[in-house]
Design a protein around this motif. Structure first.
Motif, PDB file in Angstrom:
ATOM      1  N   TYR A   3       2.722  -1.238   3.933  1.00  0.00           N
ATOM      2  CA  TYR A   3       2.146  -0.899   2.476  1.00  0.00           C
ATOM      3  C   TYR A   3       0.833  -0.086   2.246  1.00  0.00           C
ATOM      4  N   LEU A   4       1.162   0.658   1.668  1.00  0.00           N
ATOM      5  CA  LEU A   4       0.551   1.637   0.535  1.00  0.00           C
ATOM      6  C   LEU A   4       0.097   0.795  -0.332  1.00  0.00           C
ATOM      7  N   LEU A   5      -1.948   1.437  -0.692  1.00  0.00           N
ATOM      8  CA  LEU A   5      -2.115   0.598  -2.034  1.00  0.00           C
ATOM      9  C   LEU A   5      -2.993   1.878  -2.114  1.00  0.00           C
ATOM     10  N   ARG A   6      -2.537   2.629  -3.134  1.00  0.00           N
ATOM     11  CA  ARG A   6      -3.579   3.252  -4.035  1.00  0.00           C
ATOM     12  C   ARG A   6      -4.585   3.026  -4.664  1.00  0.00           C
ATOM     13  N   VAL A   7      -5.629   2.868  -4.714  1.00  0.00           N
ATOM     14  CA  VAL A   7      -6.721   2.133  -5.409  1.00  0.00           C
ATOM     15  C   VAL A   7      -8.395   3.223  -5.330  1.00  0.00           C
ATOM     16  N   ASP A   8      -9.061   2.697  -6.188  1.00  0.00           N
ATOM     17  CA  ASP A   8     -10.059   3.543  -6.922  1.00  0.00           C
ATOM     18  C   ASP A   8     -11.104   4.441  -5.406  1.00  0.00           C
ATOM     19  N   ASP A   9     -11.456   3.293  -4.263  1.00  0.00           N
ATOM     20  CA  ASP A   9     -12.476   3.046  -3.947  1.00  0.00           C
ATOM     21  C   ASP A   9     -11.914   2.547  -2.232  1.00  0.00           C
ATOM     22  N   ALA A  10     -11.115   3.239  -0.991  1.00  0.00           N
ATOM     23  CA  ALA A  10     -10.684   2.575  -0.107  1.00  0.00           C
ATOM     24  C   ALA A  10     -11.168   1.972   0.471  1.00  0.00           C
ATOM     25  N   ASN A  11     -12.782   2.378   1.215  1.00  0.00           N
ATOM     26  CA  ASN A  11     -13.726   1.423   2.061  1.00  0.00           C
ATOM     27  C   ASN A  11     -14.030   0.654   1.558  1.00  0.00           C
ATOM     28  N   ALA A  12     -13.993   0.732  -0.638  1.00  0.00           N
ATOM     29  CA  ALA A  12     -14.680  -0.839  -0.654  1.00  0.00           C
ATOM     30  C   ALA A  12     -13.823  -1.724  -0.537  1.00  0.00           C
ATOM     31  N   ALA A  13     -12.553  -0.884  -0.659  1.00  0.00           N
ATOM     32  CA  ALA A  13     -10.838  -2.534  -0.730  1.00  0.00           C
ATOM     33  C   ALA A  13     -10.913  -3.015   1.041  1.00  0.00           C
ATOM     34  N   ALA A  34       5.807  -9.423   8.241  1.00  0.00           N
ATOM     35  CA  ALA A  34       7.143  -9.606   7.159  1.00  0.00           C
ATOM     36  C   ALA A  34       7.452 -10.903   7.247  1.00  0.00           C
ATOM     37  N   GLU A  35       7.676 -12.187   8.012  1.00  0.00           N
ATOM     38  CA  GLU A  35       7.668 -13.368   7.734  1.00  0.00           C
ATOM     39  C   GLU A  35       7.054 -14.112   6.246  1.00  0.00           C
ATOM     40  N   LYS A  36       6.183 -13.856   6.313  1.00  0.00           N
ATOM     41  CA  LYS A  36       4.836 -14.320   5.591  1.00  0.00           C
ATOM     42  C   LYS A  36       4.502 -12.978   4.565  1.00  0.00           C
ATOM     43  N   GLU A  37       5.027 -11.776   3.931  1.00  0.00           N
ATOM     44  CA  GLU A  37       4.368 -10.800   3.461  1.00  0.00           C
ATOM     45  C   GLU A  37       4.107 -10.672   1.805  1.00  0.00           C
ATOM     46  N   ASN A  38       4.835 -12.006   0.940  1.00  0.00           N
ATOM     47  CA  ASN A  38       4.444 -11.939  -0.033  1.00  0.00           C
ATOM     48  C   ASN A  38       3.215 -12.591  -0.099  1.00  0.00           C
ATOM     49  N   ASP A  39       3.077 -13.788   0.332  1.00  0.00           N
ATOM     50  CA  ASP A  39       2.287 -14.724   0.200  1.00  0.00           C
ATOM     51  C   ASP A  39       0.853 -13.729   0.378  1.00  0.00           C
ATOM     52  N   LEU A  40       1.150 -12.892   2.133  1.00  0.00           N
ATOM     53  CA  LEU A  40      -0.181 -12.805   2.635  1.00  0.00           C
ATOM     54  C   LEU A  40      -0.485 -11.251   1.435  1.00  0.00           C
ATOM     55  N   LEU A  41       0.651 -10.123   1.050  1.00  0.00           N
ATOM     56  CA  LEU A  41       0.154  -8.908   0.274  1.00  0.00           C
ATOM     57  C   LEU A  41       0.025  -9.617  -1.333  1.00  0.00           C
ATOM     58  N   ALA A  42       0.321 -11.138  -1.918  1.00  0.00           N
ATOM     59  CA  ALA A  42      -0.468 -11.598  -3.228  1.00  0.00           C
ATOM     60  C   ALA A  42      -1.937 -11.986  -3.020  1.00  0.00           C
ATOM     61  N   GLU A  43      -1.954 -12.073  -2.172  1.00  0.00           N
ATOM     62  CA  GLU A  43      -3.630 -12.719  -1.344  1.00  0.00           C
ATOM     63  C   GLU A  43      -4.625 -11.253  -1.131  1.00  0.00           C
ATOM     64  N   ILE A  44      -3.525 -10.541  -1.041  1.00  0.00           N
ATOM     65  CA  ILE A  44      -4.232  -9.091  -1.014  1.00  0.00           C
ATOM     66  C   ILE A  44      -4.900  -8.703  -1.852  1.00  0.00           C
ATOM     67  N   ASN A  45      -4.369  -8.667  -2.722  1.00  0.00           N
ATOM     68  CA  ASN A  45      -3.860  -7.811  -4.346  1.00  0.00           C
ATOM     69  C   ASN A  45      -5.136  -8.645  -4.884  1.00  0.00           C
ATOM     70  N   ARG A  46      -5.301 -10.200  -4.587  1.00  0.00           N
ATOM     71  CA  ARG A  46      -6.294 -10.652  -5.585  1.00  0.00           C
ATOM     72  C   ARG A  46      -8.067 -10.545  -5.294  1.00  0.00           C
ATOM     73  N   LEU A  47      -7.873 -10.155  -3.496  1.00  0.00           N
ATOM     74  CA  LEU A  47      -8.971  -9.780  -3.276  1.00  0.00           C
ATOM     75  C   LEU A  47      -9.810  -9.046  -3.425  1.00  0.00           C
ATOM     76  N   ILE A  48      -9.031  -7.661  -3.469  1.00  0.00           N
ATOM     77  CA  ILE A  48      -9.543  -6.237  -3.595  1.00  0.00           C
ATOM     78  C   ILE A  48      -9.809  -6.655  -5.028  1.00  0.00           C
ATOM     79  N   ILE A  49      -8.524  -6.784  -6.144  1.00  0.00           N
ATOM     80  CA  ILE A  49      -9.560  -7.021  -7.810  1.00  0.00           C
ATOM     81  C   ILE A  49     -10.426  -7.590  -8.215  1.00  0.00           C
ATOM     82  N   GLU A  50     -10.785  -8.747  -7.228  1.00  0.00           N
ATOM     83  CA  GLU A  50     -11.463  -9.570  -7.548  1.00  0.00           C
ATOM     84  C   GLU A  50     -12.848  -8.931  -7.055  1.00  0.00           C
ATOM     85  N   LYS A  51     -13.122  -8.032  -6.276  1.00  0.00           N
ATOM     86  CA  LYS A  51     -14.706  -7.560  -5.531  1.00  0.00           C
ATOM     87  C   LYS A  51     -14.156  -5.976  -6.313  1.00  0.00           C
TER      88      LYS A  51
END
Length: 331
Positions: free
Chosen positions: A236-246, A284-301
């Motif tokens: 996945y590619l995540l477009r963020v305002d600060d990739a290093n911070a992500a 790929a087997e866990k992508e939905n759970d992992l992607l949701a967790e990654i998004n959460r951690l990034i936004i929380e920071k």
């Protein structure tokens, strides 16, 4: 062997061909059915054109069997050939005559082809408005469609096309591709088409056979062929305002315990790509759970997350390269 209860139109069994001291084809076996487009893929020199020339009667086979509509190619050659229409290399016409006159000459040579049948195939290939023009004024795409019209004029059950889209512009390629699919799916023809243009074959064909070094490596429906070779990870590619911070927000995110099952999964790989996006690779087997967790951690920071885009799945070209890797091209 049948497909969906159908008997094969073309049946090739243990086909072998040698030219000089070179083995061109080695134990090639496959079948094609009415109502399908069968793609025959291979690099130059893989043996696909040799196979096609045998099917249309331009070369003799050495060993094996080829039958068309139940007629053995060696013992019942004329009956088998009566069921075949084809274009091998470029179709040849009298350039100073109209498209209609060229079809009329072909019809007269074969006999029992009516004016109504000529008009019918002209409509099928979409040349109604230009059929009375001289062929010398036709574009390459129009010549190819006229070639298809000529090939199906005598109502064959098998249509064989060798590299039919070579040299065509995008519009001509699409028109011919749509025509080929229509002839198979609506008119019930069995179409055998060879090409090296992977994107076109992926859009055109129902099943494909991949040949390299004179050996048929795989025969599968397009979707099953790609699915069988699907990777075990997702990117996945995540477009963020600060990739290093992500990336910093995901430090220590090596393994994740899933919500539904108390089990650990492999680590998530992360990097910044050339466009400045955060690229993550996850199982790929866990992508939905992992992607949701990654998004959460990034936004929380406090990192602003604009878009999340999955990289394109593997295509036929990727599978083709993997299957043919290391295969010798011999003729």
């Amino acid at each position: 062997m049948t497909m969906e209860g159908k008997e094969p139109i073309l049946q090739i069994s243990h086909l072998n061909k040698t030219l000089g001291n070179r083995r061109i084809l080695q134990d090639v076996s496959f079948e094609t059915y009415s109502g399908e487009v069968f793609g025959f893929l291979g690099p130059n020199g893989a043996g696909k054109t040799t196979t096609i020339k045998i099917v249309v009667g331009l070369l003799m086979l050495d060993e094996g069997e080829v039958s068309i509509g139940g007629f053995d190619l060696r013992r019942q050659f004329e009956k088998a050939m009566a069921l075949v229409g084809g274009i091998v290399e470029n179709p040849e016409f009298y350039a100073y005559l109209s498209g209609y006159d060229n079809l009329k000459i072909y019809a007269n040579a074969h006999g029992n082809i009516s004016e109504e049948r000529i008009a019918e195939v002209v409509r099928m290939v979409g040349l109604e408005n230009r059929i009375r023009d001289k062929v010398g004024k036709y574009s390459l795409g129009m010549r190819q469609r006229l070639g298809v019209a000529q090939a199906i004029l005598h109502r064959p059950r098998l249509l064989v096309l060798d590299e039919p889209t070579n040299g065509l512009d995008p519009s001509g390629t699409k028109n011919l591709r749509d025509l080929i699919r229509k002839l198979a799916h609506e008119e019930g023809l069995s179409v055998l088409v060879s090409s090296h243009l992977m994107s076109e074959m992926e859009m055109m064909c129902d099943r494909v056979g991949i040949i390299t070094g004179g050996i048929l490596r795989s025969v599968k429906p397009i979707d099953r062929l790609i699915a069988a070779a699907a990777p075990d990870h997702a990117v996945y590619l995540l477009r963020v305002d600060d990739a290093n911070a992500a990336i910093k927000a995901l430090e220590g995110f090596e393994k994740v315990e899933t919500i539904e099952k108390n089990e650990m999964v492999e680590k998530v790989e992360k990097r910044i790509d050339e466009s400045g996006c955060l690229e993550i690779t996850i199982p790929a087997e866990k992508e939905n759970d992992l992607l949701a967790e990654i998004n959460r951690l990034i936004i929380e920071k406090g990192v602003r997350l604009y878009t999340v885009t999955k990289k394109e799945h593997r295509r036929l070209e990727d599978v083709f390269i993997e299957i043919t890797k290391g295969g010798d091209q011999i003729g």
